[in-house]
Write an enzyme that holds these catalytic residues in place. Structure first.
Site, PDB file in Angstrom:
ATOM      1  N   SER A  94      46.866  73.604 -41.153  1.00 14.50           N
ATOM      2  CA  SER A  94      45.644  73.058 -41.766  1.00 14.50           C
ATOM      3  C   SER A  94      45.534  71.545 -41.723  1.00 14.50           C
ATOM      4  CB  SER A  94      45.532  73.510 -43.223  1.00 14.50           C
ATOM      5  OG  SER A  94      45.081  74.830 -43.262  1.00 14.50           O
ATOM      6  N   LYS A 145      42.652  70.437 -39.870  1.00 13.55           N
ATOM      7  CA  LYS A 145      41.295  70.431 -40.453  1.00 13.55           C
ATOM      8  C   LYS A 145      40.804  69.019 -40.724  1.00 13.55           C
ATOM      9  CE  LYS A 145      42.020  74.874 -42.828  1.00 13.55           C
ATOM     10  NZ  LYS A 145      42.394  75.476 -44.122  1.00 13.55           N
ATOM     11  N   TYR A 160      39.546  77.683 -33.769  1.00 17.70           N
ATOM     12  CA  TYR A 160      40.226  77.357 -35.034  1.00 17.70           C
ATOM     13  C   TYR A 160      41.718  77.711 -34.971  1.00 17.70           C
ATOM     14  CZ  TYR A 160      41.659  77.859 -39.910  1.00 17.70           C
ATOM     15  OH  TYR A 160      42.355  77.791 -41.095  1.00 17.70           O
ATOM     16  N   TYR A 188      44.199  72.204 -51.498  1.00 19.00           N
ATOM     17  CA  TYR A 188      43.577  73.412 -52.085  1.00 19.00           C
ATOM     18  C   TYR A 188      43.677  73.396 -53.600  1.00 19.00           C
ATOM     19  CZ  TYR A 188      44.999  74.194 -47.349  1.00 19.00           C
ATOM     20  OH  TYR A 188      45.246  74.017 -46.025  1.00 19.00           O
ATOM     21  N   VAL A 231      50.230  75.095 -43.816  1.00 15.12           N
ATOM     22  CA  VAL A 231      51.237  76.113 -44.148  1.00 15.12           C
ATOM     23  C   VAL A 231      52.461  76.069 -43.223  1.00 15.12           C
ATOM     24  CG1 VAL A 231      49.748  77.747 -45.380  1.00 15.12           C
ATOM     25  CG2 VAL A 231      49.985  77.921 -42.893  1.00 15.12           C
TER      26      VAL A 231
END
Ligand code: GLN
Length: 304
Positions: free
Chosen positions: A64, A67, A189, A240, A258
């Site tokens: 991530s 992102k 992605y 998050y 992760v």
């Protein structure tokens, strides 16, 4: 020895002496193969000084953290219009949750949860003929014009186990928020998430966020306002539903993955990237958060 290196060594040794807690991600089976005791720290200052410890030069799956860079690439091409596709509020839910999408007309809360990242990747797919290439080339450029590759094993592993992300993408599509095929968006992605990079590569790639959007070579990647906005999103949503705790303990804008990496921006000073695979229940590296907390304290004490 450089004082920066002394501090990084001290943080590294202190954490190595603490018990290893957390659990390596296994919902993407290929990630579970990584040794849990890998641990790296890279601290890159704007004045060019670099301090490293442990596995700082070993590539790991950025997951991530990608992102962050796809958001910047999408902002380059879409500008403020991007915010019609994705919100800017913390979600307070897991990174892969679908709950809020149902309640909020399929508009993802922010670009760092999976739903928001899929909306951002969709925006990139709309603008680039080879979206995964556009993302990896952009990242390689930011990291100092280095050559990056996709990790095919990690990509395939997530592709085979990617139904939850496909479900999120179909949900966006059902709400008229995804103009491209789900297959094209989820493939791009999964590819961006699979890229291996080291702590040093990532710290260098993120430096422009510490300088108001400009690389050390003077290349303006995004404007100062956008750079500040991206940092604000990292500070409020980058880890998050663990972001509040991270911001409380560290106080730097951060983005986790992760794979166990966390990239943090030290505004006006540099970047720090840490990697240790075991994660909290919320999917953030236990040792990574601890290392950044200790580095932030050292900075406060005037040691950096
Ligand atoms: N590729 C991962 C996923 O979509 C990324 C999640 C993460 O790093 N938090 O589940």
């Amino acid at each position: 020895m450089d004082e920066l290196q002394v501090v990084v060594d001290r943080v590294y040794n202190r954490i190595m002496a603490e018990p290893l807690e957390g659990k390596v991600a296994d919902y993407i089976p290929a990630l579970a193969c990584v040794a849990p005791d890998r641990f790296g720290i890279a601290l890159q200052m704007l004045d060019g000084r670099l301090a490293t410890a442990g596995d700082a030069f070993s590539p790991f799956s950025i997951q991530s953290i990608s992102k962050l860079f796809s958001l910047v690439l999408a902002l380059q091409t879409w500008g403020d219009e991007l915010w019609e596709r994705v919100g800017r509020e913390p979600s307070g839910t897991a990174f892969n949750s679908l709950v809020l999408l149902e309640q909020e007309n399929g508009l993802p809360r922010n670009p760092f949860i999976n739903a928001g990242a899929l909306a951002v990747t969709n925006a990139i797919v709309s603008r680039f003929a080879l979206p995964d290439r556009a993302i990896i080339d952009f990242l390689g450029h930011l990291a100092g014009d280095i050559k990056l590759v996709f990790d095919d094993t990690v990509f395939r592993s997530e592709y085979v186990h990617g139904d939850r992300n496909r479900a999120i993408a179909y949900f966006l599509k059902a709400h008229g928020r995804m103009e491209n095929p789900v297959e094209a968006v989820t493939t791009a992605y999964f590819k961006q998430c699979s890229i291996p990079m080291s702590c040093v590569d990532l710290a260098r790639a993120g430096l422009f966020l510490a300088t108001g959007g400009k690389t050390l070579k003077g290349n303006q990647i995004i404007g100062p306002v956008e750079a500040r906005q991206v940092c604000s999103l990292m500070l409020t949503c980058g880890l998050y539903d663990g972001t509040g705790d991270f911001s409380f303990r560290v106080g730097w804008p951060g983005k986790s993955g992760v794979g166990g990496g966390i990239l943090a921006v030290i505004p006006g000073r540099g970047t720090a990237c840490v990697w240790s695979p075991p994660l909290t229940e919320k999917g953030n590296s236990v040792r990574g958060m601890r290392a950044l907390e200790l580095l932030a304290r050292a900075l406060e004490n005037g040691e950096l």
